[in-house]
Design a protein around this motif. Structure first.
Motif, mmCIF file in Angstrom:
data_model
loop_
_atom_site.group_PDB
_atom_site.id
_atom_site.type_symbol
_atom_site.label_atom_id
_atom_site.label_comp_id
_atom_site.label_asym_id
_atom_site.label_seq_id
_atom_site.Cartn_x
_atom_site.Cartn_y
_atom_site.Cartn_z
ATOM 1 N N THR A 62 0.942 -1.589 -0.171
ATOM 2 C CA THR A 62 -0.272 -0.266 0.335
ATOM 3 C C THR A 62 0.813 1.467 0.358
ATOM 4 N N SER A 100 -10.153 -4.225 -3.265
ATOM 5 C CA SER A 100 -9.413 -3.634 -4.163
ATOM 6 C C SER A 100 -9.723 -1.758 -3.905
ATOM 7 N N THR A 101 -9.077 -1.111 -4.563
ATOM 8 C CA THR A 101 -9.240 -0.043 -4.309
ATOM 9 C C THR A 101 -9.885 1.430 -5.378
ATOM 10 N N ASP A 102 -10.300 2.569 -5.008
ATOM 11 C CA ASP A 102 -10.150 3.483 -6.831
ATOM 12 C C ASP A 102 -9.884 3.981 -6.831
ATOM 13 N N TYR A 103 -7.672 3.383 -6.916
ATOM 14 C CA TYR A 103 -6.436 3.420 -8.182
ATOM 15 C C TYR A 103 -6.587 2.692 -8.624
ATOM 16 N N LYS A 129 -3.175 -3.015 -8.554
ATOM 17 C CA LYS A 129 -4.231 -3.748 -7.484
ATOM 18 C C LYS A 129 -5.019 -3.623 -8.681
ATOM 19 N N ARG A 147 -14.010 -2.830 -3.802
ATOM 20 C CA ARG A 147 -13.276 -1.400 -4.150
ATOM 21 C C ARG A 147 -13.686 -0.813 -3.169
ATOM 22 N N THR A 148 -13.110 -0.223 -2.441
ATOM 23 C CA THR A 148 -12.865 1.423 -0.937
ATOM 24 C C THR A 148 -11.596 1.942 -1.347
ATOM 25 N N ALA A 149 -12.312 3.319 -0.747
ATOM 26 C CA ALA A 149 -10.926 4.120 -0.244
ATOM 27 C C ALA A 149 -11.028 4.817 0.549
ATOM 28 N N THR A 215 -17.839 1.593 0.061
ATOM 29 C CA THR A 215 -17.582 3.168 0.360
ATOM 30 C C THR A 215 -18.356 3.601 1.456
ATOM 31 N N SER A 261 -12.585 10.229 -6.430
ATOM 32 C CA SER A 261 -12.285 9.417 -6.145
ATOM 33 C C SER A 261 -13.652 8.863 -5.957
#
Length: 308
Positions: A62, A100-103, A129, A147-149, A215, A261
Motif C-alpha cells: 500500500t 481493491s481500491t479507487d485507484y 491493484k 473497491r474501497t477508498a 465506501t 475518488s
C-alpha cells in the motif's frame, strides 16, 4: 462460520478480528512468515490449515509513492500474490472476497464511478491493484471484489490519526481541497465483508459475485475530512485548528492521485443490502475511540504470524 484473512496488521484485518466475535464469526488472521505473498508456495498450506468457510484477501502493498520505484514488488504482492490467494480459495472450495481500491480509476469522471466504468489507473499502485483484480477473477469464479477508498480506523497509519497528531502542535494545516472521495471506516468495511461472506457461503447465486464498491456514505474533499476530524477533537479540549485549502500541485507527491475518488455504492445496496453509514458518523466514532470517550475495538481472533 470461520473466515481466513490474509494479513494481520492492516486496518481491515485488525477490524475484522475485533468485530468478528460479536457477529458470530471466527476470524483467523494469517500473516508472515506463515503466509507471505512474495512466496506464493506458502499461501495454500497456510490457508488450507485454517479450514475456512470463506477467505478475505486483505494483505497488500500500500505504499503508493514508493510503488513508483518498486514496481516489481508492488505487482508481486498486489498482482501475483492476490492471484495465489484466489487459487488457494479454489483448492479450499470457498469464496474469496478481495479488497481493491479507487485507484483503479483515473479520477476524471464528473460523477460517481460505477463498477462498469472503464479502469484507467494513473499510478503503479493502482495498476498493481487492477492486476490483482484480474488475476483473482481469472483464477476463481467464486469471487467478490470490493473497491474501497480513503480508509481510516483507530489502527495503523491513516488520515484521521495523522490529522489528530498534527493538530496537537499546529494552529493551522494546509490540506488538499481539489480531490474528492468517500472516507470509509475500516470497521464498517469489516462488518460489510462479514455479511457478504456469510451470504456467499450460503448462496451460490452469481449475483452475489463480481465487483462492488464499498465506501462510506456521503463525500468530502481531504480538507473537509480534516475539518470534521479536528472539529470532533475540540470536544476533548483540543484548541481549534484552521484548515487552509490548497490545490494538489501545492502538495506534490511522487504518484498521481485521482482527483475524483467518489464511488457509487448502489450495486452493493441492491445486491447485498449493504449501505455504510455517513462518513461523518464513522469518523466521529474513531475520534472518540482515539481520544478516549469510547471503548476501543479489541481483537479476539486466532493470529498466525504478522504482516507489516
Amino acid at each position: 462460520m470461520r473466515i481466513a484473512v490474509t494479513g494481520s496488521k492492516g486496518q481491515v484485518a485488525r477490524c475484522l478480528a475485533a468485530v468478528g466475535p460479536s457477529m458470530g464469526v471466527d476470524i483467523v488472521a494469517i500473516g508472515r512468515p506463515e503466509l507471505d505473498l512474495l512466496h506464493p508456495e506458502t499461501v495454500l498450506s497456510a490457508l488450507s490449515a485454517v479450514r475456512p468457510d470463506a477467505i478475505v484477501s486483505a494483505a497488500a502493498y500500500t505504499a503508493v509513492d514508493k510503488a513508483e520505484t518498486e514496481r516489481d514488488l508492488a505487482f508481486a504482492i498486489n498482482g501475483a500474490g492476490a492471484g495465489a490467494v484466489a487459487e488457494a480459495a479454489v483448492r479450499c472450495g470457498v469464496p474469496i472476497l478481495h479488497l481493491s481500491t479507487d485507484y483503479v480509476y483515473d479520477g476524471t469522471k464528473a460523477g460517481r464511478y460505477v463498477e462498469s466504468d472503464p479502469t484507467r489507473p494513473v499510478s503503479v499502485y493502482g495498476a498493481s491493484k487492477l492486476d490483482g483484480e484480474r488475476r483473482v477473477a481469472a483464477a476463481n469464479a467464486d469471487h467478490a471484489i470490493f473497491r474501497t477508498a480513503w480508509v481510516y480506523s483507530p489502527h495503523g497509519t491513516n488520515f484521521v490519526r495523522s490529522m489528530l497528531r498534527l493538530g496537537e502542535s499546529k494552529e493551522r494545516l494546509s490540506v488538499v481541497a481539489d480531490q474528492r472521495g468517500c472516507p470509509t471506516s475500516a470497521e464498517e468495511i469489516a462488518r460489510a465483508l462479514i455479511r457478504a461472506a456469510r451470504r456467499m457461503a450460503a448462496d451460490r447465486d452469481e449475483k452475489y459475485r463480481g465487483i462492488f464498491h464499498l465506501t462510506g456514505s456521503g463525500e468530502a474533499s481531504w480538507a473537509e475530512f480534516a475539518r470534521e476530524v479536528l472539529h470532533a477533537a475540540e470536544a476533548y479540549g483540543r484548541p481549534p485548528v484552521e484548515v487552509m485549502p490548497i490545490a494538489s500541485d501545492q502538495y506534490p507527491s511522487v504518484a498521481r492521485r485521482p482527483a475524483n475518488s467518489r464511488l457509487s455504492g448502489e450495486k452493493l445496496r441492491q445486491v447485498h443490502g449493504i449501505v455504510l453509514p455517513d462518513w461523518r458518523i464513522s469518523t466521529r466514532k474513531v475520534v472518540d475511540i482515539l481520544l478516549g470517550r469510547s471503548t476501543p475495538l479489541t481483537a479476539s481472533c486466532i493470529g498466525m504470524g504478522e504482516r507489516q
